[in-house]
Motif scaffolding. Sequence first.
Motif, PDB file in Angstrom:
ATOM      1  N   THR A  70       7.250 -24.914   6.019  1.00 39.66           N
ATOM      2  CA  THR A  70       6.567 -24.632   4.760  1.00 39.66           C
ATOM      3  C   THR A  70       7.134 -25.542   3.681  1.00 39.66           C
ATOM      4  O   THR A  70       8.270 -26.023   3.792  1.00 39.66           O
ATOM      5  CB  THR A  70       6.751 -23.161   4.322  1.00 39.66           C
ATOM      6  OG1 THR A  70       8.115 -22.956   3.949  1.00 39.66           O
ATOM      7  CG2 THR A  70       6.362 -22.189   5.425  1.00 39.66           C
ATOM      8  N   LEU A  71       6.362 -25.754   2.651  1.00 36.86           N
ATOM      9  CA  LEU A  71       6.861 -26.528   1.519  1.00 36.86           C
ATOM     10  C   LEU A  71       8.011 -25.772   0.859  1.00 36.86           C
ATOM     11  O   LEU A  71       8.977 -26.378   0.381  1.00 36.86           O
ATOM     12  CB  LEU A  71       5.719 -26.793   0.534  1.00 36.86           C
ATOM     13  CG  LEU A  71       5.951 -27.847  -0.532  1.00 36.86           C
ATOM     14  CD1 LEU A  71       6.444 -29.162   0.060  1.00 36.86           C
ATOM     15  CD2 LEU A  71       4.679 -28.080  -1.318  1.00 36.86           C
ATOM     16  N   ALA A  72       7.952 -24.445   0.887  1.00 34.70           N
ATOM     17  CA  ALA A  72       9.019 -23.630   0.301  1.00 34.70           C
ATOM     18  C   ALA A  72      10.357 -23.843   1.016  1.00 34.70           C
ATOM     19  O   ALA A  72      11.418 -23.649   0.414  1.00 34.70           O
ATOM     20  CB  ALA A  72       8.626 -22.148   0.350  1.00 34.70           C
ATOM     21  N   ASP A  73      10.330 -24.274   2.279  1.00 35.87           N
ATOM     22  CA  ASP A  73      11.576 -24.572   3.002  1.00 35.87           C
ATOM     23  C   ASP A  73      12.386 -25.654   2.295  1.00 35.87           C
ATOM     24  O   ASP A  73      13.599 -25.748   2.483  1.00 35.87           O
ATOM     25  CB  ASP A  73      11.280 -25.068   4.430  1.00 35.87           C
ATOM     26  CG  ASP A  73      10.668 -24.014   5.331  1.00 35.87           C
ATOM     27  OD1 ASP A  73      10.797 -22.807   5.029  1.00 35.87           O
ATOM     28  OD2 ASP A  73      10.042 -24.415   6.337  1.00 35.87           O
ATOM     29  N   TYR A  74      11.731 -26.475   1.505  1.00 31.49           N
ATOM     30  CA  TYR A  74      12.370 -27.617   0.864  1.00 31.49           C
ATOM     31  C   TYR A  74      12.624 -27.397  -0.629  1.00 31.49           C
ATOM     32  O   TYR A  74      12.941 -28.346  -1.342  1.00 31.49           O
ATOM     33  CB  TYR A  74      11.520 -28.871   1.075  1.00 31.49           C
ATOM     34  CG  TYR A  74      11.321 -29.162   2.541  1.00 31.49           C
ATOM     35  CD1 TYR A  74      12.320 -29.763   3.293  1.00 31.49           C
ATOM     36  CD2 TYR A  74      10.141 -28.790   3.187  1.00 31.49           C
ATOM     37  CE1 TYR A  74      12.153 -30.005   4.648  1.00 31.49           C
ATOM     38  CE2 TYR A  74       9.961 -29.031   4.540  1.00 31.49           C
ATOM     39  CZ  TYR A  74      10.975 -29.633   5.259  1.00 31.49           C
ATOM     40  OH  TYR A  74      10.804 -29.859   6.606  1.00 31.49           O
ATOM     41  N   ARG A  75      12.488 -26.152  -1.091  1.00 33.85           N
ATOM     42  CA  ARG A  75      12.727 -25.849  -2.510  1.00 33.85           C
ATOM     43  C   ARG A  75      14.126 -26.321  -2.875  1.00 33.85           C
ATOM     44  O   ARG A  75      15.065 -26.145  -2.111  1.00 33.85           O
ATOM     45  CB  ARG A  75      12.568 -24.347  -2.762  1.00 33.85           C
ATOM     46  CG  ARG A  75      12.654 -23.898  -4.215  1.00 33.85           C
ATOM     47  CD  ARG A  75      11.577 -24.465  -5.132  1.00 33.85           C
ATOM     48  NE  ARG A  75      10.237 -24.114  -4.758  1.00 33.85           N
ATOM     49  CZ  ARG A  75       9.487 -23.202  -5.354  1.00 33.85           C
ATOM     50  NH1 ARG A  75       9.959 -22.533  -6.373  1.00 33.85           N
ATOM     51  NH2 ARG A  75       8.273 -22.974  -4.957  1.00 33.85           N
ATOM     52  N   GLY A  76      14.257 -26.947  -4.027  1.00 30.39           N
ATOM     53  CA  GLY A  76      15.532 -27.518  -4.450  1.00 30.39           C
ATOM     54  C   GLY A  76      15.660 -28.983  -4.091  1.00 30.39           C
ATOM     55  O   GLY A  76      16.616 -29.640  -4.492  1.00 30.39           O
ATOM     56  N   GLN A  77      14.704 -29.511  -3.326  1.00 36.75           N
ATOM     57  CA  GLN A  77      14.692 -30.921  -2.957  1.00 36.75           C
ATOM     58  C   GLN A  77      13.460 -31.597  -3.561  1.00 36.75           C
ATOM     59  O   GLN A  77      12.459 -30.944  -3.833  1.00 36.75           O
ATOM     60  CB  GLN A  77      14.608 -31.082  -1.436  1.00 36.75           C
ATOM     61  CG  GLN A  77      15.790 -30.551  -0.676  1.00 36.75           C
ATOM     62  CD  GLN A  77      15.647 -30.837   0.810  1.00 36.75           C
ATOM     63  OE1 GLN A  77      15.302 -31.945   1.202  1.00 36.75           O
ATOM     64  NE2 GLN A  77      15.898 -29.831   1.627  1.00 36.75           N
ATOM     65  N   VAL A  78      13.556 -32.891  -3.743  1.00 37.77           N
ATOM     66  CA  VAL A  78      12.379 -33.692  -4.085  1.00 37.77           C
ATOM     67  C   VAL A  78      11.678 -33.961  -2.755  1.00 37.77           C
ATOM     68  O   VAL A  78      12.311 -34.412  -1.801  1.00 37.77           O
ATOM     69  CB  VAL A  78      12.773 -35.012  -4.773  1.00 37.77           C
ATOM     70  CG1 VAL A  78      11.567 -35.918  -4.928  1.00 37.77           C
ATOM     71  CG2 VAL A  78      13.428 -34.729  -6.125  1.00 37.77           C
ATOM     72  N   VAL A  79      10.394 -33.641  -2.684  1.00 32.57           N
ATOM     73  CA  VAL A  79       9.650 -33.793  -1.435  1.00 32.57           C
ATOM     74  C   VAL A  79       8.494 -34.774  -1.652  1.00 32.57           C
ATOM     75  O   VAL A  79       7.706 -34.619  -2.587  1.00 32.57           O
ATOM     76  CB  VAL A  79       9.094 -32.438  -0.934  1.00 32.57           C
ATOM     77  CG1 VAL A  79       8.383 -32.619   0.404  1.00 32.57           C
ATOM     78  CG2 VAL A  79      10.205 -31.406  -0.819  1.00 32.57           C
ATOM     79  N   VAL A  80       8.437 -35.765  -0.778  1.00 31.77           N
ATOM     80  CA  VAL A  80       7.336 -36.724  -0.777  1.00 31.77           C
ATOM     81  C   VAL A  80       6.406 -36.283   0.351  1.00 31.77           C
ATOM     82  O   VAL A  80       6.711 -36.466   1.517  1.00 31.77           O
ATOM     83  CB  VAL A  80       7.845 -38.162  -0.538  1.00 31.77           C
ATOM     84  CG1 VAL A  80       6.675 -39.131  -0.448  1.00 31.77           C
ATOM     85  CG2 VAL A  80       8.811 -38.566  -1.628  1.00 31.77           C
ATOM     86  N   VAL A  81       5.297 -35.650  -0.016  1.00 31.88           N
ATOM     87  CA  VAL A  81       4.331 -35.167   0.967  1.00 31.88           C
ATOM     88  C   VAL A  81       3.319 -36.285   1.192  1.00 31.88           C
ATOM     89  O   VAL A  81       2.586 -36.658   0.279  1.00 31.88           O
ATOM     90  CB  VAL A  81       3.621 -33.881   0.485  1.00 31.88           C
ATOM     91  CG1 VAL A  81       2.684 -33.348   1.556  1.00 31.88           C
ATOM     92  CG2 VAL A  81       4.636 -32.813   0.080  1.00 31.88           C
TER      93      VAL A  81
END
Length: 191
Positions: A70-81
């Motif tokens: 999930t995108l929520a798994d990466y909360r706290g990180q900058v994510v390039v989707v």
Amino acid sequence: MSTVGVSEPRRTRWVVLPVVLATGALLGLLAYGVLAGGDRRSIDSALARGERPQAPALSLPSLGGRGDRTLADYRGQVVVVNFWASWCPPCRAETPMLERWQRRLRSRGGTVLGVDVLDVSSDALAFARRYGVSYPLVRDRDGAAAQRFGVAGYPETVAVDRRGRIAAIERGPVGEGFYRSRLEPLLMEER
């Protein structure tokens, strides 16, 4: 003379009917385009106003079947989707750069998340092996997740900040300028 009077209205009906059907089909396609582009316009409009809209929920199976991400798994990180497909030539061209970004991002609290859209799993897995992709990959079988992000073509890239908000979108292939102008500032924001 009576034959002309009878056949003329029939001929008119056969000319008018296709025009009416074509007009209805055109209006239907126009309505679909407006409705389907709603997410795209609202996200792009918010970004143009300087806002950061909350990223849509994203929960998709890992490519290769190792559970869901999930995108929520990466909360706290900058994510390039990055929305891509194995059959997309510009996607092939930008993948080595995304892999370089992954190495830079990983050490600074970020990641690339590749979203394979409307693709054959075996083709997508072969693509990942061929290009040595080390960042997480998920599979959007029916394109529903891409639609929530307003994706209309491939590739498209969405930068999500540490709070789960969309900070930037590139509709088309990305280049190093996107990293410098859009991702570097996000990486400097507080965690």
